[in-house]
Design an enzyme around this catalytic site. Structure first.
Site, PDB file in Angstrom:
ATOM      1  N   ASP A 498      52.633  17.577  -6.694  1.00 40.28           N
ATOM      2  CA  ASP A 498      52.142  18.143  -7.944  1.00 40.28           C
ATOM      3  C   ASP A 498      52.435  19.651  -7.841  1.00 40.28           C
ATOM      4  O   ASP A 498      52.591  20.180  -6.748  1.00 40.28           O
ATOM      5  CB  ASP A 498      50.633  17.885  -8.047  1.00 40.28           C
ATOM      6  CG  ASP A 498      50.050  18.396  -9.350  1.00 40.28           C
ATOM      7  OD1 ASP A 498      50.748  18.306 -10.376  1.00 40.28           O
ATOM      8  OD2 ASP A 498      48.924  18.897  -9.339  1.00 40.28           O
ATOM      9  N   LYS A 499      52.519  20.359  -8.982  1.00 39.83           N
ATOM     10  CA  LYS A 499      52.866  21.788  -8.909  1.00 39.83           C
ATOM     11  C   LYS A 499      51.617  22.662  -8.827  1.00 39.83           C
ATOM     12  O   LYS A 499      51.324  23.266  -7.806  1.00 39.83           O
ATOM     13  CB  LYS A 499      53.729  22.201 -10.108  1.00 39.83           C
ATOM     14  CG  LYS A 499      54.190  23.667 -10.015  1.00 39.83           C
ATOM     15  CD  LYS A 499      55.070  24.070 -11.172  1.00 39.83           C
ATOM     16  CE  LYS A 499      54.277  24.367 -12.427  1.00 39.83           C
ATOM     17  NZ  LYS A 499      53.462  25.585 -12.368  1.00 39.83           N
ATOM     18  N   PHE A 628      40.839  19.477 -24.503  1.00 37.68           N
ATOM     19  CA  PHE A 628      42.239  19.386 -24.098  1.00 37.68           C
ATOM     20  C   PHE A 628      42.570  17.952 -23.712  1.00 37.68           C
ATOM     21  O   PHE A 628      41.809  17.293 -23.013  1.00 37.68           O
ATOM     22  CB  PHE A 628      42.525  20.308 -22.903  1.00 37.68           C
ATOM     23  CG  PHE A 628      43.938  20.171 -22.385  1.00 37.68           C
ATOM     24  CD1 PHE A 628      44.983  20.788 -23.055  1.00 37.68           C
ATOM     25  CD2 PHE A 628      44.212  19.403 -21.268  1.00 37.68           C
ATOM     26  CE1 PHE A 628      46.289  20.647 -22.600  1.00 37.68           C
ATOM     27  CE2 PHE A 628      45.515  19.256 -20.813  1.00 37.68           C
ATOM     28  CZ  PHE A 628      46.554  19.886 -21.485  1.00 37.68           C
ATOM     29  N   ASP A 750      53.379  20.610 -16.289  1.00 36.58           N
ATOM     30  CA  ASP A 750      53.788  21.897 -16.862  1.00 36.58           C
ATOM     31  C   ASP A 750      55.135  21.774 -17.580  1.00 36.58           C
ATOM     32  O   ASP A 750      55.818  20.760 -17.508  1.00 36.58           O
ATOM     33  CB  ASP A 750      53.868  22.939 -15.737  1.00 36.58           C
ATOM     34  CG  ASP A 750      53.640  24.349 -16.244  1.00 36.58           C
ATOM     35  OD1 ASP A 750      53.722  24.557 -17.464  1.00 36.58           O
ATOM     36  OD2 ASP A 750      53.377  25.238 -15.413  1.00 36.58           O
ATOM     37  N   ALA A 885      43.285  15.593  -9.192  1.00 30.98           N
ATOM     38  CA  ALA A 885      42.771  15.610 -10.562  1.00 30.98           C
ATOM     39  C   ALA A 885      43.441  14.551 -11.430  1.00 30.98           C
ATOM     40  O   ALA A 885      42.793  13.609 -11.873  1.00 30.98           O
ATOM     41  CB  ALA A 885      42.953  16.991 -11.173  1.00 30.98           C
ATOM     42  N   ASN A 886      44.754  14.719 -11.677  1.00 27.74           N
ATOM     43  CA  ASN A 886      45.454  13.740 -12.511  1.00 27.74           C
ATOM     44  C   ASN A 886      46.283  12.782 -11.671  1.00 27.74           C
ATOM     45  O   ASN A 886      47.052  12.013 -12.202  1.00 27.74           O
ATOM     46  CB  ASN A 886      46.438  14.439 -13.468  1.00 27.74           C
ATOM     47  CG  ASN A 886      45.861  15.682 -14.059  1.00 27.74           C
ATOM     48  OD1 ASN A 886      44.720  15.680 -14.481  1.00 27.74           O
ATOM     49  ND2 ASN A 886      46.622  16.749 -14.074  1.00 27.74           N
ATOM     50  N   ASP A 887      46.138  12.877 -10.364  1.00 30.10           N
ATOM     51  CA  ASP A 887      47.086  12.188  -9.502  1.00 30.10           C
ATOM     52  C   ASP A 887      46.517  10.930  -8.847  1.00 30.10           C
ATOM     53  O   ASP A 887      47.147  10.370  -7.967  1.00 30.10           O
ATOM     54  CB  ASP A 887      47.566  13.144  -8.396  1.00 30.10           C
ATOM     55  CG  ASP A 887      48.039  14.464  -8.960  1.00 30.10           C
ATOM     56  OD1 ASP A 887      48.773  14.434  -9.954  1.00 30.10           O
ATOM     57  OD2 ASP A 887      47.650  15.515  -8.444  1.00 30.10           O
TER      58      ASP A 887
END
Length: 1256
Positions: A498-499, A628, A750, A885-887
């Protein structure tokens, strides 16, 4: 009838299973009972281990509709069998069983999902799943989920809640009023208690389950056998080992159960208030909740006992238990489509799609905001194991088997050992019959050979390396919840990162803003906090468009929002409970600038007075918030400046998305160019937009309006430029991975050009490498799907063909030497939308893109998981490193998922790093490689140990002898166990190397290693066994025998005078036994040293001090008792006296054996075969050349000879990605050239065929 007998349940889902029906057969049961008695209970054990055999042996096939037992088989690669008993749920015994309440009950659904129209269908509902007049429903339970019979689909299916097939409109219209007590009672009857019951099994139950393991049954059989043969000491040692092993295993299993039970039991005794149909409130236990109940969320928060959708008010929730993300999330009520004219009335509610409106089980509600006189309400949609937390717990309780080549090969290897044991078994019987041995002894000795060949200490030995690796990982701050995955991590050859928060710093710094005036960009401005901008719409958007909240007086929320809000220096105030109670509506959050920024403010002596008066001058209230959404890539708010009649809508998000929702005339012409300039420099860019709302939009209307009605026709205001710095250690770690030929891939939410820029900065994409952007467009207006290929550096010049130099196109270069074959590197980059289109319409291209895809931007959480699967489909061993988190999905799906979340709450990830740094990735791979090599070493050693001992016993059986009880004991305990548990202690090598360890035991190098050592050991044992018989002093040993030289005979005779008259029943004492015992004892230590390799994956064995000390001590001890016999030791070990000359001869045999073994293993195998036959490529891009220099021809000749000898012919590469790389090297159409388009063929689109069309 066959169709009736086999059906599929959970079709298309991860837990899809085949289901077969069976009925109990009495005659089969009688035959099986007889078989159990005849086999002494062994048949019962066999049927206990094999559910499929158990059912087929005792039952007959039947229609699933009428069966008593169901047999289930998973449809995945493991094909695991389960069986379950059919049970009946009686409805008429319930006190509410009047026809009306029966009808109410049936409104809960067709045993599939909750039904929505409560009239006509209710009367017929019972017939859908009950066959008898007594209203009984047939069901079975599997992995904590109940499956009910459904007459509509003629199959079993599990009971779903409101999470499927229910529209958002019906949630408000049909479910928001609550349930009657009768409906609640019947739903509870079907859904059961709302709890995630992790029962901690009693010690007795666990003990029985553990003891009935095939391994322990085999040990029990071995112990009984040894006792009958009077091998009491060894049997006792094995019993002690087994007890220690069982107790340790029971302790760890029970501890895991207790931990899991404690984790899920936090909400089990909560009292909750629910609303009933007649608007009365009822307080019940959370265990009594059912889907459809309307729960009141208390003001002071609650740990959610179920999954529920918000229909009233707002909640601030900590979801760290599920996501690992500690930032509180704001949850708003589900939009009501019936109130909003523009709303989609037919939109189905889905917990994932509407997660911003769903409160998940196990998450903590910190605060609520509400209407006065009204409550914050949520409708229960899922309970128990159906909830998100329940599914997580189920995945922990019932994990999928770990599929790894090492474990599959281990079973094959054991089968080979069993086959060898079978040969020894037959040989022993024939040899004993020929020598007229008693039947009892024949049985014992022939069975004994089986216990020798399959070593009882093997599982404990294999686990040791993993346990040590787990301890070492814990020391460097990496926690592991799935130890078996450590070995798999040793095979990782691609890591996805992830970035944000992983490669780059978690926080963003505001670099500046670039506002738009009169559809033109102004110059970038660094300072936002000034008097000129304080009342501008741009700053108002920055002040209001966020999800920040105050928790215990401290601003909390998304780090990006925090930085943005801190940059303007404004103050956020939230209403207190007392203030809210005074008003007839929810009190909005208010933001206002500090007094010194307001132009009209003048310095005053009384600061407190001024602070009190300032809000009257300029403040903005946030009326409604649309949080969001990563799917929409934006958020928006409705706000009102104090005193204004009209409200304002503000929106912020991804620039491309925001620009598409703005009036085209407000977006500057050079928007794309300005955005590109920033993203190429690696900045994170966020766009802002604004619009004045109509005056007819009242506060109440805004609360029910859909976000689509707000988020359109906006005015573009400009850009916020955030700087996301690389973490200090990122470039160095990525360089280490590249040196080790481990591919790195970036998966981020992103902007793509920002991601490409960061990839270049951190070294993931080298300066000279080309980046090809794949822009895929879905089918539209009758046109087929297509991919436009652009080169990243020439994206802006796409309209000028001459601007693209032919040198920009990657060229394949073929060199004379295989080693020098290189390819100008190129990388593919794409966004989430393009990735989805390619997956759907260009399946043929997916593997090719996976081979060189490096940057995947704007990826939604489910797309990250799909990417991991796509990479695994081309045989990559994939690691995933994210902040949790989103992973979660991707971390779980990857072979090795590492969460950098500081919380140990990221239960989805097998590994969690305490330090939020990617330096844990090479550490994990190093430890994985060390553990994997250790597993190979131990397995090879244990295989050699069993074969050496097996051959020793077979040789001795030929003269009707055997190893003595204490000889077995000395070999198995003093040598084998000590060596096994110390040889596993080698730490990992200090750096990653380009070579990768083999993935399985059935590989040329490992087989050659084991077979060569077996041949050497057998050869030298046979040499000693037959050579001793050729000695001039040799005779068949008897108590009076004395072959010792005269200098030692007096001492020997005097010390053995009392034992000379004793008869040796088992014929243990003889010259052959003594010779075989000494040579084989040394052989165990020789192969241990030969197999204990260090570099390149482990530290050298001389740094493993425990191992070195153990081996030296054992060598010294055996050498001492061989050259200088000690009477007491010889008596215990039943060793006879041999001449000193023969002792020296044995020493020479051992030394030559050691030299040959170590030379073959370390020189011939590693240096010759390693480079000629078993050479693996580094990056997986298979090396090949069109020309062959002389050396290559020699190598190829060598390869052919050795491959033929070992039966490992050179074929196409096993891994798909290697084979693909080989193909692509000679494909003239790959990579795609700039300004070309790939179109999907319309006629055969389902098989993913595509063609390349050059656009001129």
């Amino acid at each position: 009838m066959d169709k009736e007998e086999r059906k599929i349940i959970n079709q298309g889902q991860e837990d899809e299973m085949e289901i077969y029906g069976y009925n109990l057969s009495r005659w089969k049961l009688a035959i099986v009972s007889l078989g159990v008695i005849c086999t002494g209970g062994f048949l019962l054990l066999l049927l206990y281990w094999m559910p499929e055999w158990r059912v087929k042996a005792t039952c007959v096939r039947a229609a699933i509709k009428d069966c008593e037992v169901v047999l289930l088989r998973t449809t995945d690669e493991f094909k695991t069998w389960f069986c379950a008993k059919i049970r009946f749920l009686s409805l008429e015994t319930h006190p509410f069983s009047s026809p009306k309440s029966m009808s109410d009950k049936l409104s809960i659904g067709r045993a599939v999902c909750l039904i929505e129209n409560p009239t006509e269908e209710n009367r017929q509902e019972i017939s859908k799943y009950s066959q008898t007049e007594s209203q009984q429903i047939r069901y079975f339970t599997h992995h904590s989920i109940k499956y009910f019979w459904n007459d509509n689909i003629h199959n079993f299916s599990f009971l779903k809640g409101l999470d499927e097939g229910v529209s958002c409109t019906s949630i408000y219209e049909k479910h928001s009023a609550g349930l009657t007590k009768g409906m609640h009672a019947y739903r509870k009857l079907l859904y059961g208690i709302n709890e995630i019951a992790v029962k901690v099994p009693s010690v007795f139950k666990l003990l029985i389950k553990e003891v009935l393991n095939p391994f322990y049954i085999f040990q029990l059989f071995s112990v009984i056998l040894w006792c009958t043969d009077e091998y009491y000491y060894y049997a006792l040692a094995i019993v002690v080992m087994s007890i220690v092993s069982i107790v340790t295993s029971l302790y760890s299993i029970r501890k895991q159960y207790v931990m899991l039970h404690d984790m899920v039991a936090t909400h089990s005794t909560v009292r909750v208030s629910v609303c009933r149909v007649n608007e009365e409130m009822e307080e019940i236990f959370s265990t009594d909740l059912v889907p459809g109940d309307v729960v009141v969320i208390p003001l002071n928060g609650i740990i959610m006992p179920c999954d529920a959708v918000l229909i009233n008010g707002t909640c601030i929730v900590n979801e760290s238990m599920l996501t690992g993300e500690s930032v509180p999330v704001t949850k708003t009520n589900l939009p009501n489509p019936s109130v909003d004219v523009r709303g989609k009335g037919d939109e189905l509610y889905n917990p994932e799609t509407h997660k911003r409106h769903t409160l998940f089980c196990g998450t903590t509600v910190i605060q609520t905001r509400f209407y006065t006189g009204e409550f914050v309400k949520a409708i229960v949609v899922r309970t128990g194991f159906s909830t998100s937390k329940g599914q997580l717990v189920r995945s922990i309780l019932y994990p999928k088997p770990t599929d790894f080549k090492l474990y599959r090969d281990a079973y094959l290897f054991l089968l080979c050992l069993v086959a060898v044991a079978g040969i020894g078994f037959i040989y022993t019987i024939i040899n004993s019959i020929l020598n007229e041995v008693e039947v009892g002894i024949i049985i014992i000795e022939s069975l004994d050979i089986i216990t020798i060949t399959v070593p009882p200490a093997l599982p404990a030995a294999m686990t040791a390396g993993i346990v040590y690796a787990q301890r070492r990982l814990k020391k460097i701050g990496i926690f592991c919840i799935s130890p078996q995955r450590i070995n798999i991590c040793g095979q990782l050859n691609l890591v996805c990162f992830d970035k944000t928060g992983t490669l780059t710093e978690d926080g963003l710094d505001l670099w500046g803003i670039q506002r738009v005036e009169n559809t033109r960009f102004l110059l970038p401005e660094e300072n936002v906090c000034n008097e000129m901008l304080v009342k501008s719409q741009f700053v108002a958007c920055m002040a209001t468009c966020h999800s920040l909240t105050k928790i215990e007086g401290v601003l909390s929320g998304d780090p990006l929002d925090l930085k943005m809000f801190e940059a303007i220096g404004w103050i956020l105030e939230e209403a207190t409970e007392e203030e809210t109670a005074l008003h007839n509506r929810i009190m909005p959050t208010v933001v206002r600038p500090p007094k010194q920024l307001l132009p009209e403010s003048t310095p005053a002596g009384n600061q407190e007075m001024e602070l009190f008066e300032l809000p009257a001058i300029y403040e903005i209230g946030i009326v409604r918030q649309f949080p969001f959404s990563s799917a929409l890539q934006r958020m928006s708010v409705v706000a009102r400046v104090l005193g204004d009649k009209k409200m304002d809508a503000y929106m912020k998000g991804a620039p491309e998305v925001i620009a598409s929702l703005c009036k085209p005339e407000t977006v500057p012409v050079d928007f794309q160019k300005v955005l590109e300039d920033f993203t190429k420099q690696g900045f994170r860019v966020i766009a802002l937009a604004h619009r004045k709302l109509e005056s007819k939009l009242t506060w109440h209307k805004v609360q029910n309006i859909s976000r689509d009605a707000i988020e359109n026709n906006m005015d573009f205001m400009g850009l916020i430029i955030m700087q996301n710095k690389l973490k200090q250690e990122t470039p160095a770690v990525l360089e280490d991975l590249h040196k080790a030929n481990i591919r790195t891939v970036m998966v981020t939410g992103d902007n793509m050009l920002t991601a490409v820029s960061v990839a270049r900065d951190c070294g993931m994409i080298l300066p000279q490498d080309k980046v090809i952007i794949a822009e895929a467009l879905p089918p539209k207006d009758g046109k087929v799907a297509k991919i436009n290929w652009h080169y990243a550096d020439s994206l802006t010049q796409c309209s000028h063909p001459s601007a693209i130099d032919s040198e920009d196109i990657p060229v394949k270069l073929v060199h004379d030497s295989l080693e020098d074959l290189q390819m100008t590197r190129y990388h593919f980059a794409m966004n989430g939308k393009s990735f989805s289109v390619i997956l759907e319409h260009f399946q043929d291209l997916v593997p090719k893109l996976m081979l060189h895809g490096t940057v995947f931007a704007r990826m939604a959480p489910d797309q990250k998981t799909q990417l991991i699967e796509a990479l695994q489909n081309v045989d990559y061993f994939v690691g995933m490193c994210g902040d949790g988190a989103n992973d979660c999905g991707a971390l779980k799906r990857a072979h090795g998922g590492i969460s950098l979340s500081e919380l140990e709450a990221s239960v989805a990830s097998p590994f969690t790093s305490k330090t939020p740094s990617i330096s844990c990735v090479p550490n994990l791979i190093r430890e994985g490689r060390a553990a994997l090599i250790t597993s190979f070493c131990v397995f090879k050693f244990m295989a050699l140990y069993s074969i050496i001992q097996y051959f020793s016993v077979t040789l001795l059986y030929s003269i009707l002898s055997n190893l003595g009880d204490f000889q077995f004991l000395f070999i198995d305990l003093a040598i084998i166990l000590v060596v096994v548990f110390t040889m596993s202690l080698n730490p990992a090598w200090k750096e990653l190397v380009p070579q990768r360890p083999p993935s399985g035991l059935i590989s040329g190098a490992l087989l050659f290693s084991v077979l060569s050592q077996i041949i050497i050991s057998i050869g030298f044992q046979s040499l000693g066994f037959f050579w001793v018989k050729q000695q001039p002093w040799y005779e068949v040993w008897h108590p009076e025998s004395d072959a010792c030289n005269t200098t030692r005979s007096l001492f020997w005779n005097s010390s053995h005078v009392d034992n000379e008259t004793e008869l040796d029943e088992h014929n243990i004492k003889n010259y052959e036994n003594t010779t075989v015992f000494f040579i084989s004892s040394f052989q165990y230590l020789i192969v241990a040293i030969a197999f204990s390799k260090g570099k390149p994956f482990r530290q050298p064995c001389y740094k493993n001090y425990f191992f070195v000390f153990s081996v030296i001590f054992l060598y010294a001890f055996i050498l001492f008792i061989m050259l200088y016999p000690v009477a007491s030791v010889d008596q215990v070990l039943e060793i006879v006296c041999v001449p000193y000359q023969w002792r020296i001869t044995m020493l020479i045999i051992v030394l030559v054996n050691a030299f040959v073994s170590i030379t073959v293993e370390n020189f011939f195998l590693d240096m010759v075969l390693g480079k000629v036959v078993f050479n693996r490529d580094k990056q997986g891009e298979y090396r090949f050349s069109t020309t062959q220099p002389p050396q290559e021809s020699v190598d190829r000749w060598g390869k052919c000879c050795l491959s033929w000898a070992l039966g490992c012919r050179k074929k196409t590469p096993k891994a798909k990605y290697m084979y693909l790389a080989q193909e692509l090297l000679v494909d003239p159409e790959w990579p795609p050239k700039p300004q070309t388009t790939t179109e999907a063929k319309a006629l055969v689109r389902e098989n993913g065929s595509c063609q390349i069309i050059t656009i001129t």
